[in-house]
Scaffold this motif. Sequence first.
Motif, PDB file in Angstrom:
ATOM      1  N   GLY A  40      51.453  31.596  54.567  1.00  0.00           N
ATOM      2  CA  GLY A  40      50.805  30.192  54.207  1.00  0.00           C
ATOM      3  C   GLY A  40      49.432  29.988  54.258  1.00  0.00           C
ATOM      4  O   GLY A  40      48.923  29.163  53.813  1.00  0.00           O
ATOM      5  N   LYS A  41      48.887  31.036  55.096  1.00  0.00           N
ATOM      6  CA  LYS A  41      47.351  31.022  55.339  1.00  0.00           C
ATOM      7  C   LYS A  41      46.787  31.251  53.773  1.00  0.00           C
ATOM      8  O   LYS A  41      45.853  30.598  53.512  1.00  0.00           O
ATOM      9  N   CYS A  42      47.159  32.436  53.259  1.00  0.00           N
ATOM     10  CA  CYS A  42      46.686  32.875  52.046  1.00  0.00           C
ATOM     11  C   CYS A  42      45.141  32.626  51.703  1.00  0.00           C
ATOM     12  O   CYS A  42      44.595  32.195  50.564  1.00  0.00           O
ATOM     13  N   ASN A  43      44.496  33.004  52.731  1.00  0.00           N
ATOM     14  CA  ASN A  43      43.041  33.061  52.664  1.00  0.00           C
ATOM     15  C   ASN A  43      42.320  33.518  51.408  1.00  0.00           C
ATOM     16  O   ASN A  43      42.430  34.822  51.094  1.00  0.00           O
ATOM     17  N   SER A  44      41.625  32.827  50.609  1.00  0.00           N
ATOM     18  CA  SER A  44      41.044  33.453  49.490  1.00  0.00           C
ATOM     19  C   SER A  44      39.919  34.315  49.881  1.00  0.00           C
ATOM     20  O   SER A  44      39.220  34.903  48.810  1.00  0.00           O
ATOM     21  N   GLN A  45      39.600  34.527  50.984  1.00  0.00           N
ATOM     22  CA  GLN A  45      38.419  35.581  51.434  1.00  0.00           C
ATOM     23  C   GLN A  45      39.316  36.780  51.154  1.00  0.00           C
ATOM     24  O   GLN A  45      38.455  38.103  51.063  1.00  0.00           O
ATOM     25  N   PHE A  46      40.570  37.114  51.123  1.00  0.00           N
ATOM     26  CA  PHE A  46      41.366  38.338  51.032  1.00  0.00           C
ATOM     27  C   PHE A  46      41.283  38.561  49.385  1.00  0.00           C
ATOM     28  O   PHE A  46      41.899  37.727  48.743  1.00  0.00           O
ATOM     29  N   PRO A  47      40.871  39.764  48.638  1.00  0.00           N
ATOM     30  CA  PRO A  47      40.801  39.829  47.388  1.00  0.00           C
ATOM     31  C   PRO A  47      42.135  40.020  46.746  1.00  0.00           C
ATOM     32  O   PRO A  47      42.319  39.803  45.628  1.00  0.00           O
ATOM     33  N   GLU A  48      43.367  40.219  47.429  1.00  0.00           N
ATOM     34  CA  GLU A  48      44.563  40.142  47.076  1.00  0.00           C
ATOM     35  C   GLU A  48      44.975  38.940  46.478  1.00  0.00           C
ATOM     36  O   GLU A  48      45.701  38.744  45.399  1.00  0.00           O
ATOM     37  N   PHE A  49      44.462  37.595  46.940  1.00  0.00           N
ATOM     38  CA  PHE A  49      44.934  36.359  46.417  1.00  0.00           C
ATOM     39  C   PHE A  49      43.668  35.769  45.512  1.00  0.00           C
ATOM     40  O   PHE A  49      42.521  36.120  45.767  1.00  0.00           O
ATOM     41  N   CYS A  50      44.105  34.816  44.667  1.00  0.00           N
ATOM     42  CA  CYS A  50      43.171  34.270  43.683  1.00  0.00           C
ATOM     43  C   CYS A  50      43.043  32.901  43.749  1.00  0.00           C
ATOM     44  O   CYS A  50      43.637  32.183  44.472  1.00  0.00           O
ATOM     45  N   THR A  51      42.209  32.321  42.976  1.00  0.00           N
ATOM     46  CA  THR A  51      41.868  30.901  42.988  1.00  0.00           C
ATOM     47  C   THR A  51      42.399  30.529  41.550  1.00  0.00           C
ATOM     48  O   THR A  51      42.744  31.455  40.563  1.00  0.00           O
ATOM     49  N   ASN A  52      42.415  29.238  41.158  1.00  0.00           N
ATOM     50  CA  ASN A  52      42.925  28.586  39.793  1.00  0.00           C
ATOM     51  C   ASN A  52      42.159  29.233  38.935  1.00  0.00           C
ATOM     52  O   ASN A  52      42.739  29.316  37.658  1.00  0.00           O
ATOM     53  N   GLN A  53      40.919  29.657  38.989  1.00  0.00           N
ATOM     54  CA  GLN A  53      39.903  29.958  37.794  1.00  0.00           C
ATOM     55  C   GLN A  53      40.288  31.383  37.327  1.00  0.00           C
ATOM     56  O   GLN A  53      39.626  31.948  36.220  1.00  0.00           O
ATOM     57  N   ASP A  54      40.787  32.283  38.352  1.00  0.00           N
ATOM     58  CA  ASP A  54      40.866  33.575  38.244  1.00  0.00           C
ATOM     59  C   ASP A  54      41.800  33.897  37.062  1.00  0.00           C
ATOM     60  O   ASP A  54      42.945  33.381  36.948  1.00  0.00           O
ATOM     61  N   GLN A  55      41.345  35.042  36.246  1.00  0.00           N
ATOM     62  CA  GLN A  55      42.136  35.313  35.056  1.00  0.00           C
ATOM     63  C   GLN A  55      42.488  37.074  35.151  1.00  0.00           C
ATOM     64  O   GLN A  55      43.165  37.651  34.555  1.00  0.00           O
ATOM     65  N   THR A  56      41.592  37.752  35.914  1.00  0.00           N
ATOM     66  CA  THR A  56      41.644  39.359  35.811  1.00  0.00           C
ATOM     67  C   THR A  56      42.092  39.736  37.052  1.00  0.00           C
ATOM     68  O   THR A  56      41.648  39.498  38.105  1.00  0.00           O
ATOM     69  N   ASP A  57      42.889  40.891  36.945  1.00  0.00           N
ATOM     70  CA  ASP A  57      43.483  41.288  38.168  1.00  0.00           C
ATOM     71  C   ASP A  57      42.655  42.526  38.573  1.00  0.00           C
ATOM     72  O   ASP A  57      42.326  43.514  38.346  1.00  0.00           O
ATOM     73  N   THR A  58      41.517  41.956  39.710  1.00  0.00           N
ATOM     74  CA  THR A  58      40.350  42.738  39.954  1.00  0.00           C
ATOM     75  C   THR A  58      40.880  43.492  41.198  1.00  0.00           C
ATOM     76  O   THR A  58      40.113  44.275  41.992  1.00  0.00           O
ATOM     77  N   PHE A  59      42.147  43.497  41.746  1.00  0.00           N
ATOM     78  CA  PHE A  59      42.550  44.046  42.687  1.00  0.00           C
ATOM     79  C   PHE A  59      43.315  45.487  42.496  1.00  0.00           C
ATOM     80  O   PHE A  59      42.797  46.327  43.073  1.00  0.00           O
ATOM     81  N   ILE A  60      44.020  45.470  41.309  1.00  0.00           N
ATOM     82  CA  ILE A  60      44.653  46.726  40.967  1.00  0.00           C
ATOM     83  C   ILE A  60      44.262  47.149  39.904  1.00  0.00           C
ATOM     84  O   ILE A  60      44.540  48.167  39.273  1.00  0.00           O
TER      85      ILE A  60
END
Length: 557
Positions: free
Chosen positions: A306-326
């Motif tokens: 539930g923390k899902c901290n956006s500081q981790f690049p695994e997780f995204c925000t509403n504006q993100d569209q590109t898989d920059t992790f894999i």
Amino acid sequence: MKSFVIITLALYLSLSLALVHECDHKGDEEIDVYTPEDIHLLSEGTFTPAPIRFTFDDNEIQNLSDQNLKNLLLKSIKTAQLFYEDLIIVKKPHQSDIVITDKQCNYHDFSHYPQQSNSDFHVYIQIYQLSSNTIASAQACQLNEGLDFRPELAVINLNAQYIKSLEDNYYNFQMISKIVIHELFHAIANSPGLYSRYNNIQGYSNNALKFPNILKWVRDHYGCEDLSEFPLESNGGQGSKGSHWPRDFLNNDINTASFLLGNMVWSGINNALILDSGWYDIKDYENKNDPINWGLKRGCDFLITGKCNSQFPEFCTNQDQTDTFIYSGIGTCSSNKKDLDVFATCPYIFLYSNMECQNPSNNNNKYNAQLFQDFNVVFGSTSSAFQSNMQPKNTQDLSKETVLCYPNKCNEEKTKINISFDRYTLTCEQDGQVLYPPKESNFKGSLTCPIIKDFCQKQVQCEDFCSSNGYCIDGKCHCIEGVTGDKCECSENKDLNQPSCKRVQIQNCNIYDEKGNCIKCFSSYKLKDNQCFVLNVFKSKLTFSLLLIVIMLSLIF
């Protein structure tokens, strides 16, 4: 021309965002429950550990009238069999026949079933026809009570109707094979009905695992020494919760509760669970797995649900569209559509079906035609997503934030990325380096290099998906019997240098399909009858101008 690109992007944003496969096994209610005291009644005979032996009853596949479907299913079973035979050592292999005592299992009648010789694990394959996206399911049916209560009989169900609807190509074959591997894993070791029968029977409670090898792996992977247990999936229905890894913690592992678009991997946690059963050893434990970077060394905070901290690049925000992790494509942040993945609490990039870089079918997708033909975007087993706005010189400028797919390969040291762009090779040698098309080319714009080491560590797919003739682990193909080659592309009785095994090179061809046909020529050449001819430059510019006029008129009226 910019208008056309915007229209194209709007079209692909409306495409399917469905899960490829959702697990739907029944559980283990048909296996008798044994008390802890029963474990002490095991046979103490002399055993020589040996690779696991499978036998399969594939009569229902053999009876299919569709020959292509039959061959696809038989080969996917054969590939999954090879995977486990290469992986698992049985500590107490069968020294006599498997005698079927469980007469009913998973709606199948075993009452007249013969004994199985030379086998440690017998699998009955059942074919069914459903319009759902469930491709397969499996269930363990019988334990070897005289040895160590290891499962020895299972039923695997294959949805022929859904599989038949998929395009017949290397990409879909490797997906189906991985799903069969996933389902067999449930029958071999990974289900709540089996956890309590492990030799270490104290490692499962409250939907979490505390087995020693599991804890060792997760503590090392996440860098969290204080971890006392690892939770199982808590979302979904009966066939999902309690027997899969959580999506939030191991996003693209093959044994999460559903398959996603992109590269699903067999990570080391699966080998750890097999060891914890006490029934098996693993051949080459340290190397027989794919690297997985999701959550790697993120610390204990990453595992707080539930923390899902956006500081981790695994997780995204509403504006993100590109898989920059894999680096696997373009999609949308799952927080934008709450029903995208019921197994995810934390938001991640959910790929659009026609913008997954590794799927070669996307080269033929009507929404991608302009990107493929004119922008040198290529979808395939070695393609990844790069920040790039490289485009033909006679088009209006794209945004520098545009992301496009190109074939690429890292060097062995993982210090350089060689990117194929038309007839040229662009090389990333520094993080954030900006590359440009050669001046003599017909292209403009630039490409921004990713963090090279991070990028290269995540590229573990095999070229051509092992040609539908084997499985891929950590970027290396392992071929089924009768096939050889780095890509499992040739029969063993043929010379790899013969034309039947080696692709015939067509002059000025840029991209080939799986059958060796040219599907795209280099720029300034036109494809006709599987050959590349010099393009009439004047005609090309005129066509582009007419296209732009048509688009502008359509926007006006």
